[in-house]
Design a protein around this motif. Structure first.
Motif, short mmCIF file in Angstrom:
data_model
loop_
_atom_site.label_atom_id
_atom_site.label_comp_id
_atom_site.label_asym_id
_atom_site.label_seq_id
_atom_site.Cartn_x
_atom_site.Cartn_y
_atom_site.Cartn_z
N GLY A 167 19.30 -106.87 -49.47
CA GLY A 167 18.42 -105.84 -48.95
C GLY A 167 18.49 -105.73 -47.43
N SER A 168 18.55 -106.86 -46.77
CA SER A 168 18.64 -106.83 -45.31
C SER A 168 19.98 -106.28 -44.85
N ALA A 169 21.06 -106.63 -45.56
CA ALA A 169 22.38 -106.11 -45.21
C ALA A 169 22.44 -104.59 -45.41
N ILE A 170 21.86 -104.12 -46.51
CA ILE A 170 21.83 -102.67 -46.75
C ILE A 170 20.98 -101.97 -45.69
N GLY A 171 19.85 -102.60 -45.32
CA GLY A 171 19.01 -102.02 -44.27
C GLY A 171 19.74 -101.92 -42.94
N LEU A 172 20.53 -102.94 -42.62
CA LEU A 172 21.29 -102.92 -41.36
C LEU A 172 22.32 -101.80 -41.37
N MET A 173 23.03 -101.66 -42.49
CA MET A 173 24.02 -100.59 -42.57
C MET A 173 23.36 -99.22 -42.57
N SER A 174 22.21 -99.11 -43.19
CA SER A 174 21.49 -97.83 -43.20
C SER A 174 21.03 -97.45 -41.80
N TYR A 175 20.72 -98.45 -40.99
CA TYR A 175 20.26 -98.21 -39.62
C TYR A 175 21.34 -97.51 -38.80
N PHE A 176 22.61 -97.86 -39.06
CA PHE A 176 23.70 -97.27 -38.30
C PHE A 176 24.30 -96.05 -38.99
N ALA A 177 23.76 -95.67 -40.14
CA ALA A 177 24.29 -94.51 -40.85
C ALA A 177 23.81 -93.22 -40.21
#
Length: 341
Positions: A167-177
């Motif tokens: 979840g944290s990894a997905i959140g990090l990638m979503s932040y830069f999307a």
């Protein structure tokens, strides 16, 4: 109380057929079921039987039919994988979502969506989802394995920890999307069938055929494994090889399902229990009937998601979670009372 398997099969197949018609005919634009079926016949045989406008035909053939087929294929994949994992771990709480496999596959899929070139996304997404789903499955299994077998407590805790990391990894990638990708990712993470495509359907169909055949070939070995690993070895089962094969097949199926629909939880937990209560634990019956029941459950959940708040729709993953979370709590309480937790 056990019900003859052929009666259960007939009931499930009949319910699935009715649900298919209901799914195609139901939505913000209501259409008669008979005309919807005739529109499908027209599409297949190039006839003119349905008395519908062109835009109504387009809604049925181009929008609802691919979505309905994706729900059937994905539900069957997830339910079979759930039944296999419960048999493999000898644990009624095992499920691709609960032990973190779906979340792990989602990391790979999101990474491909965000980072891969647009021309590669269609194929990079399922490959990445399979790879990270496999790594997650192997990690959970390695952590939960003890000298006395698979620890239920460690299995659940490892799944929670890996799901949190994912979840944290997905959140990090979503932040830069980008803003456009961010909205698509948000809906995708809640589980959605709106992105059904011919390529996704072909991948899901191929995965379902492959895993169904391979799982069924190993049904007798799974039955032996229910007695315990030592007993299975005495019966000539190569336990470690069996585990590796089933883990690989599960990772393939879950990776493709997650790549096409996002994270849809609890189908693999609820469905095998329902079928097991009806026909017993024999995997020769449990696996194919779980596939049919899983297809039925996800199809009904998707139909419900489309009609609750028209013209908007609720992500189907939310519907399955509303059904599955209370069921999971029920299983936890039941296992605790039996002294297995």
């Amino acid at each position: 109380m056990r019900i003859p398997a052929f009666r259960v099969a007939l009931a499930l197949i009949g319910a699935l057929a009715i649900s298919l018609v209901l799914s195609i005919a139901t939505g913000p634009l209501a259409l008669p079921g008979s005309q919807s079926l005739l529109a499908l016949i027209d599409h297949l045989f190039d006839s003119q039987l349905a008395q519908l406008q062109e835009y109504q035909r387009a809604v049925i053939v181009d929008m609802r039919l691919p979505r309905t087929l994706l729900a059937v294929l994905t539900g069957a994949l997830l339910a079979q994988c759930g039944a296999v994992m419960q048999g493999l771990f000898r644990n009624p709480l095992a499920d691709p979502g609960i032990i973190g496999v779906s979340s792990g596959a989602a990391v790979g899929a999101v990474l491909a969506i965000v980072a891969a070139p647009a021309a590669w996304v269609a194929w990079a997404t399922p490959v990445a989802a399979f790879s990270t789903g496999l790594l997650t499955t192997l990690a959970v299994y390695a952590l939960a394995r003890t000298a006395n077998g698979t620890s239920v407590t460690i299995l659940l805790l490892a799944g929670v920890a890996l799901a949190a990391f994912a979840g944290s990894a997905i959140g990090l990638m979503s932040y830069f999307a980008s803003d456009q990708d961010l909205r698509s990712l948000s809906l995708w993470q809640m589980g959605s069938l709106t992105s059904a495509s011919s390529q996704g359907l072909l991948l899901s169909l191929a995965a379902l055929v492959l895993t169904s055949i391979q799982f069924q070939r190993r049904a007798a070995a799974l039955n032996a494994l229910l007695l315990g690993e030592a007993e299975a070895r005495h019966l000539g089962i190569q336990v470690e090889r069996l585990k590796l094969e089933l883990i690989l097949l599960t990772a393939v199926a879950v990776g493709i399902a997650v790549a096409n629909t996002g994270v849809i939880g609890f189908v693999g937990l609820v469905v095998p229990h329902i079928v097991r209560m009806l026909v017993g634990p024999d995997h020769k019956l449990l696996l194919p009937l779980s596939a049919v029941c899983g297809a039925l459950m996800l199809l009904l959940a998707d139909t419900l998601a489309r009609v609750l708040v028209p013209p908007a729709e609720i992500p189907v993953g939310i519907i399955t979670a509303l059904i599955g979370a209370p069921f999971f709590l029920f299983l936890l309480i039941k296992q605790r009372r039996l002294g297995k937790l």
